[in-house]
Scaffold this motif. Structure first.
Motif, short mmCIF file in Angstrom:
data_model
loop_
_atom_site.label_atom_id
_atom_site.label_comp_id
_atom_site.label_asym_id
_atom_site.label_seq_id
_atom_site.Cartn_x
_atom_site.Cartn_y
_atom_site.Cartn_z
N THR A 1 35.78 42.37 41.41
CA THR A 1 36.21 41.20 42.17
C THR A 1 37.51 40.68 41.60
OG1 THR A 1 33.89 40.59 42.59
CG2 THR A 1 35.55 38.89 42.96
N GLY A 2 38.41 40.25 42.50
CA GLY A 2 39.67 39.68 42.05
C GLY A 2 40.59 40.71 41.44
N ILE A 3 40.84 41.79 42.16
CA ILE A 3 41.68 42.87 41.67
C ILE A 3 43.13 42.57 42.06
CG2 ILE A 3 42.00 45.36 41.57
CD1 ILE A 3 39.21 44.39 40.74
N ASN A 4 44.01 42.59 41.08
CA ASN A 4 45.42 42.28 41.35
C ASN A 4 46.30 43.31 40.66
OD1 ASN A 4 48.16 40.95 40.73
ND2 ASN A 4 47.24 39.53 42.21
N VAL A 5 47.14 43.98 41.45
CA VAL A 5 48.08 44.97 40.94
C VAL A 5 49.48 44.47 41.24
CG1 VAL A 5 48.86 47.36 41.02
CG2 VAL A 5 46.43 46.83 41.34
N GLN A 6 50.32 44.40 40.21
CA GLN A 6 51.67 43.88 40.35
C GLN A 6 52.67 44.98 40.06
OE1 GLN A 6 52.26 40.46 41.09
NE2 GLN A 6 54.37 41.07 41.46
#
Length: 287
Positions: free
Chosen positions: A40-45
């Motif tokens: 949950t809450g996966i963020n790729v920058q």
């Protein structure tokens, strides 16, 4: 795991929460066996200034050899965000199963849901040699200001050869596309046939006219120079349709579409309309 981070140069990633259930003893048999991976809450920058290494060749590697086979019965990721230098992608759910070995990578179940897209189906890739691929996908695409687009896609072939594609569009109008594409990693070459049974442009955008349009076109070439030939039928609201012959020779360079010629004829009529010119393919549009 909570608040997990991966500090990969140029592409840092984080997850608010990760849960994994796996069989460690399967490693003794040369396998990675994961019952589920949920996050949950996966963020790729993707950093704007990140660039691939100069010594990294463009295109596909010769092969991907996994030292052990991998089986993941369920991957389910919620609230996924990818932020690139120019574009971003938001998904509410990414759900799939994966089996990977030395000869193939197989996704038997794929479900993607987000504000702009729904996608489902299966995919198989042979990560070596010609990189054979086979896919069967259904999709729905939502673009602000336009009706929902829906269709079904089948493709097979080789990424290092020729890919054959069949696309059936079901909304907002019905259409069929049969295409082949080669040199995907170089000078892309395409060819195929397009059939549109009944299209009302007004259903796509309110500012467009109310018409009943259809088309049967054959096309070939590359982005730099392409040709299309066939017939187009047009009818005003409540009027009899007229059929026109179309012969197009055009090219694309940067954001400029150069029309070498567009010939429009009516079968049985001794008349021909020929157009030449250029058109800007990016806003502000101009011709």
């Amino acid at each position: 795991l909570q608040r997990a981070r991966i500090n990969r140069p140029g592409m840092p990633s984080r997850a608010d929460r990760l849960n994994i259930d796996w069989q460690p003893f399967a490693l003794l048999l040369g396998e990675v066996d994961i019952e589920y991976l949920r996050g949950t809450g996966i963020n790729v920058q993707s950093s704007p200034g990140s660039k691939p290494a100069r010594n990294t060749p463009a295109g596909l590697p010769g092969r991907i050899d996994l030292p052990i086979s991998v089986h993941i019965a369920e991957v389910r990721l919620n609230d996924v965000a990818w932020n690139g230098a120019r574009h971003s992608l938001r998904l509410s759910t990414l759900d799939f199963s994966l089996t990977a070995g030395r000869k193939r990578i197989r996704i038997d179940r794929l479900e993607v849901h987000g504000p702009a897209v729904d996608l489902g189906g299966r995919l198989q890739v042979q990560p070596r040699g010609r990189w054979s691929v086979n896919a069967d996908l259904s999709s729905r695409l939502r673009i602000a200001g336009y009706p929902e687009f829906a269709g079904h896609t089948q493709l097979h072939g080789a990424l290092r050869g020729t890919i054959f594609l069949q696309q059936h569009l079901t909304a907002p109008f019905e259409g069929e596309l049969e295409a082949r594409a080669s040199h995907l990693l170089g000078d892309l070459q395409v060819g195929g046939k397009l059939r549109i049974a009944k299209l009302d442009p007004h259903r796509i955008a309110n500012a467009w006219p109310r018409l009943e349009a259809g088309a049967e076109l054959a096309f070939s070439g590359s982005a730099r120079r392409f040709a299309a030939r066939g017939t187009v039928s047009l009818a005003g609201h409540g009027r009899v349709a007229r059929t026109f012959g179309v012969d197009l020779d055009a090219g694309l360079q940067d954001a400029l579409i150069r029309i070498h010629h567009l010939n429009v004829t009516m079968p049985g009529k001794p008349a021909r309309l020929t157009l030449h010119g250029e058109m800007n393919a990016q806003a502000p549009y101009s011709a």
